[in-house]
Write a protein that holds these residues in place. Structure first.
Motif, PDB file in Angstrom:
ATOM      1  N   LEU A 180       1.776  -4.025  -7.576  1.00  0.00           N
ATOM      2  CA  LEU A 180       1.717  -2.698  -8.197  1.00  0.00           C
ATOM      3  C   LEU A 180       0.513  -1.906  -7.695  1.00  0.00           C
ATOM      4  N   LEU A 181      -0.639  -2.566  -7.574  1.00  0.00           N
ATOM      5  CA  LEU A 181      -1.825  -1.898  -7.039  1.00  0.00           C
ATOM      6  C   LEU A 181      -1.590  -1.441  -5.604  1.00  0.00           C
ATOM      7  N   HIS A 182      -0.953  -2.286  -4.822  1.00  0.00           N
ATOM      8  CA  HIS A 182      -0.681  -1.960  -3.424  1.00  0.00           C
ATOM      9  C   HIS A 182       0.216  -0.725  -3.318  1.00  0.00           C
ATOM     10  N   VAL A 183       1.282  -0.709  -4.105  1.00  0.00           N
ATOM     11  CA  VAL A 183       2.202   0.431  -4.070  1.00  0.00           C
ATOM     12  C   VAL A 183       1.507   1.700  -4.529  1.00  0.00           C
ATOM     13  N   GLY A 184       0.717   1.589  -5.596  1.00  0.00           N
ATOM     14  CA  GLY A 184       0.027   2.763  -6.113  1.00  0.00           C
ATOM     15  C   GLY A 184      -0.961   3.345  -5.123  1.00  0.00           C
ATOM     16  N   LEU A 185      -1.780   2.508  -4.502  1.00  0.00           N
ATOM     17  CA  LEU A 185      -2.750   3.000  -3.526  1.00  0.00           C
ATOM     18  C   LEU A 185      -2.054   3.494  -2.261  1.00  0.00           C
ATOM     19  N   LYS A 186      -0.976   2.851  -1.886  1.00  0.00           N
ATOM     20  CA  LYS A 186      -0.230   3.290  -0.702  1.00  0.00           C
ATOM     21  C   LYS A 186       0.330   4.699  -0.919  1.00  0.00           C
ATOM     22  N   ARG A 187       0.854   4.936  -2.095  1.00  0.00           N
ATOM     23  CA  ARG A 187       1.374   6.279  -2.393  1.00  0.00           C
ATOM     24  C   ARG A 187       0.249   7.300  -2.452  1.00  0.00           C
ATOM     25  N   LEU A 188      -0.890   6.912  -3.022  1.00  0.00           N
ATOM     26  CA  LEU A 188      -2.035   7.819  -3.076  1.00  0.00           C
ATOM     27  C   LEU A 188      -2.453   8.223  -1.678  1.00  0.00           C
ATOM     28  N   PHE A 189      -2.523   7.260  -0.771  1.00  0.00           N
ATOM     29  CA  PHE A 189      -2.950   7.570   0.588  1.00  0.00           C
ATOM     30  C   PHE A 189      -1.877   8.331   1.350  1.00  0.00           C
ATOM     31  N   ALA A 190      -0.627   8.074   1.042  1.00  0.00           N
ATOM     32  CA  ALA A 190       0.448   8.814   1.704  1.00  0.00           C
ATOM     33  C   ALA A 190       0.402  10.283   1.322  1.00  0.00           C
ATOM     34  N   ASN A 191       0.005  10.549   0.077  1.00  0.00           N
ATOM     35  CA  ASN A 191      -0.040  11.923  -0.414  1.00  0.00           C
ATOM     36  C   ASN A 191      -1.326  12.658  -0.048  1.00  0.00           C
ATOM     37  N   ARG A 192      -2.458  11.916   0.025  1.00  0.00           N
ATOM     38  CA  ARG A 192      -3.748  12.575   0.184  1.00  0.00           C
ATOM     39  C   ARG A 192      -4.496  12.205   1.452  1.00  0.00           C
ATOM     40  N   LEU A 193      -4.353  10.948   1.884  1.00  0.00           N
ATOM     41  CA  LEU A 193      -5.064  10.493   3.079  1.00  0.00           C
ATOM     42  C   LEU A 193      -4.118   9.709   3.975  1.00  0.00           C
ATOM     43  N   PRO A 194      -3.158  10.375   4.603  1.00  0.00           N
ATOM     44  CA  PRO A 194      -2.207   9.653   5.434  1.00  0.00           C
ATOM     45  C   PRO A 194      -2.896   8.895   6.552  1.00  0.00           C
ATOM     46  N   MET A 195      -2.429   7.695   6.820  1.00  0.00           N
ATOM     47  CA  MET A 195      -3.035   6.848   7.846  1.00  0.00           C
ATOM     48  C   MET A 195      -2.420   7.180   9.191  1.00  0.00           C
ATOM     49  N   PRO A 196      -3.224   7.588  10.177  1.00  0.00           N
ATOM     50  CA  PRO A 196      -2.692   7.882  11.494  1.00  0.00           C
ATOM     51  C   PRO A 196      -1.993   6.658  12.071  1.00  0.00           C
ATOM     52  N   ALA A 197      -0.863   6.902  12.744  1.00  0.00           N
ATOM     53  CA  ALA A 197      -0.102   5.791  13.317  1.00  0.00           C
ATOM     54  C   ALA A 197      -0.933   5.005  14.306  1.00  0.00           C
ATOM     55  N   ALA A 198      -1.728   5.714  15.112  1.00  0.00           N
ATOM     56  CA  ALA A 198      -2.543   5.024  16.119  1.00  0.00           C
ATOM     57  C   ALA A 198      -3.545   4.090  15.468  1.00  0.00           C
ATOM     58  N   ALA A 199      -4.117   4.537  14.344  1.00  0.00           N
ATOM     59  CA  ALA A 199      -5.098   3.704  13.658  1.00  0.00           C
ATOM     60  C   ALA A 199      -4.439   2.461  13.092  1.00  0.00           C
ATOM     61  N   ALA A 200      -3.208   2.631  12.566  1.00  0.00           N
ATOM     62  CA  ALA A 200      -2.514   1.479  11.990  1.00  0.00           C
ATOM     63  C   ALA A 200      -2.174   0.456  13.057  1.00  0.00           C
ATOM     64  N   ILE A 201      -1.867   0.927  14.258  1.00  0.00           N
ATOM     65  CA  ILE A 201      -1.475   0.004  15.320  1.00  0.00           C
ATOM     66  C   ILE A 201      -2.671  -0.730  15.878  1.00  0.00           C
ATOM     67  N   THR A 202      -3.788  -0.006  16.046  1.00  0.00           N
ATOM     68  CA  THR A 202      -4.935  -0.609  16.730  1.00  0.00           C
ATOM     69  C   THR A 202      -5.898  -1.290  15.789  1.00  0.00           C
ATOM     70  N   SER A 203      -5.741  -1.094  14.463  1.00  0.00           N
ATOM     71  CA  SER A 203      -6.684  -1.705  13.537  1.00  0.00           C
ATOM     72  C   SER A 203      -6.490  -3.209  13.503  1.00  0.00           C
ATOM     73  N   PRO A 204      -7.570  -3.957  13.290  1.00  0.00           N
ATOM     74  CA  PRO A 204      -7.435  -5.398  13.188  1.00  0.00           C
ATOM     75  C   PRO A 204      -6.726  -5.777  11.901  1.00  0.00           C
ATOM     76  N   ASN A 205      -6.085  -6.926  11.881  1.00  0.00           N
ATOM     77  CA  ASN A 205      -5.424  -7.384  10.674  1.00  0.00           C
ATOM     78  C   ASN A 205      -6.454  -7.579   9.577  1.00  0.00           C
ATOM     79  N   PRO A 206      -6.145  -7.169   8.320  1.00  0.00           N
ATOM     80  CA  PRO A 206      -7.063  -7.437   7.225  1.00  0.00           C
ATOM     81  C   PRO A 206      -7.343  -8.930   7.065  1.00  0.00           C
ATOM     82  N   ALA A 207      -6.389  -9.733   7.450  1.00  0.00           N
ATOM     83  CA  ALA A 207      -6.608 -11.185   7.474  1.00  0.00           C
ATOM     84  C   ALA A 207      -5.570 -11.777   8.403  1.00  0.00           C
ATOM     85  N   THR A 208      -5.826 -12.911   8.904  1.00  0.00           N
ATOM     86  CA  THR A 208      -4.867 -13.576   9.772  1.00  0.00           C
ATOM     87  C   THR A 208      -4.654 -14.987   9.262  1.00  0.00           C
ATOM     88  N   PRO A 209      -3.865 -15.131   8.178  1.00  0.00           N
ATOM     89  CA  PRO A 209      -3.682 -16.441   7.593  1.00  0.00           C
ATOM     90  C   PRO A 209      -3.043 -17.395   8.577  1.00  0.00           C
TER      91      PRO A 209
END
Length: 353
Positions: free
Chosen positions: A324-353
């Motif tokens: 629920l937290l993930h969905v809520g923050l994702k929607r907040l960022f989609a509405n106010r701080l959209p994540m550039p596609a290039a940044a999403a592709i080149t960013s390191p994984n938050p974790a690599t289990p």
């Protein structure tokens, strides 16, 4: 100097919501601690002593050496003048990352301080019997921990899972923060990651944990007086993998001392919550990486019950709340701080289990 100031101020401003959350949370924790006559700095000092060398010496040194080696291997190496001209901006980015990581250390110190105060605020651990009974009811009338241990009672497997739960999980929970804090051209995903991180720890580990405070199967006998329900499971684990962190946590609780990771609470599981956070974020970045993240989440959830640190419902609730937290923050960022596609592709994984 202007390039340094511009880069530094821009990054600090971009991370202002996270910094604000940390400052507000810390202020609230310190007020509560002061009201209980327990205003101490031990947890802050210990997190700085342990995380400071990691974030400000070890990982920067490894990263610098890696970049130098990669630079030496490049055939199109930039000239000295180009590198010198980029230095002020790079320094500003690094300085802002130091601020973010320092705020993370402050946050963890506040979290541990509040966690150690929860039994004082709630007069002990009042919910273990109810949570254990709900857990058994959901699993056909039997406690899942002892049943899991009976099915997986292989010393080699238990030691691997134990190492992962205590060491591997720590690395995947805290090391990625350094690379995300220092990643350039990814301000949106950086802010989203750190806000999600803080939300998971505050909601699961502070708010819900305090309201429904329990100690978990590993401490069930200590807080309920019933040494038979999980006694067999604890005895087998003691024989197979040793006492682990149980004596450290219980003595810290009894003596009222604070250190790295001290404080006892079972419901809900922050271990599972952080693994879930990483799995959801990985899924947004790369489906294959996300699949691995969810497999790892399953391993952590299973281990938390197998080793008696949690009831199974602790993990179930954590996954739902983090989702629920993930969905809520994702929607907040989609509405106010959209994540550039290039940044999403080149960013390191938050974790690599």
């Amino acid at each position: 100097m202007r390039a340094f100031t511009t880069a530094f101020c821009a990054n600090v401003k971009a991370m202002a919501p996270f910094h604000g959350v940390v400052i507000a949370y810390t202020a609230a924790v310190l007020l509560i601690a002061a009201s209980q006559g327990a205003l101490v700095a031990a947890s802050y000092q210990q997190y700085l002593a342990n995380f400071g060398p990691l974030y400000f010496i070890g990982l920067p040194l490894v990263t610098t050496i890696t970049h130098v080696l990669l630079w030496c291997l490049r055939s199109d190496r930039p000239g000295l003048r180009t590198m010198v001209s980029a230095l002020p901006t790079l320094s500003g980015n690094i300085a802002s990352a130091v601020v973010t990581l320092a705020m993370l250390i402050l946050f963890m110190g506040s979290f541990t301080t509040f966690k150690t105060l929860m039994p004082v605020l709630m007069d002990g651990f009042p919910h273990d019997r109810a949570q254990a009974d709900i857990d058994a009811w959901l699993h056909g009338g039997m406690d899942p921990g002892p049943a899991l241990l009976q099915a997986l009672d292989y010393p080699f497997l238990l030691n691997i899972l134990q190492w992962n739960y205590m060491v591997g999980w720590m690395a995947l929970a805290f090391i990625p923060a350094f690379f995300i804090a220092t990643r350039k051209d990814a301000s949106a995903i950086r802010l989203r990651y750190f806000l999600t991180f803080a939300s998971v720890w505050v909601v699961l580990g502070s708010l819900l944990a305090c309201l429904f405070l329990s100690a978990g199967p590993v401490f069930y006998a200590d807080v309920t007086g019933d040494a038979t329900r999980f006694g067999g499971q604890m005895q087998v684990l003691l024989e197979r993998i040793g006492p682990t962190h149980r004596p450290y946590l219980w003595q810290s609780y009894v003596n009222g001392t604070i250190g790295i990771g001290t404080g006892i609470s079972a419901f809900p599981s922050v271990h599972v919550g952080v693994a879930a956070m990483n799995a959801f974020l990985l899924w947004d970045i790369n489906r294959k990486a996300g699949t691995i993240g969810f497999i790892y989440l399953g391993i952590v959830a299973l281990s938390s019950v197998l080793f008696g640190w949690h009831y199974a419902i602790d993990g179930y609730v954590s996954i739902v709340v983090v989702g629920l937290l993930h969905v809520g923050l994702k929607r907040l960022f989609a509405n106010r701080l959209p994540m550039p596609a290039a940044a999403a592709i080149t960013s390191p994984n938050p974790a690599t289990p």
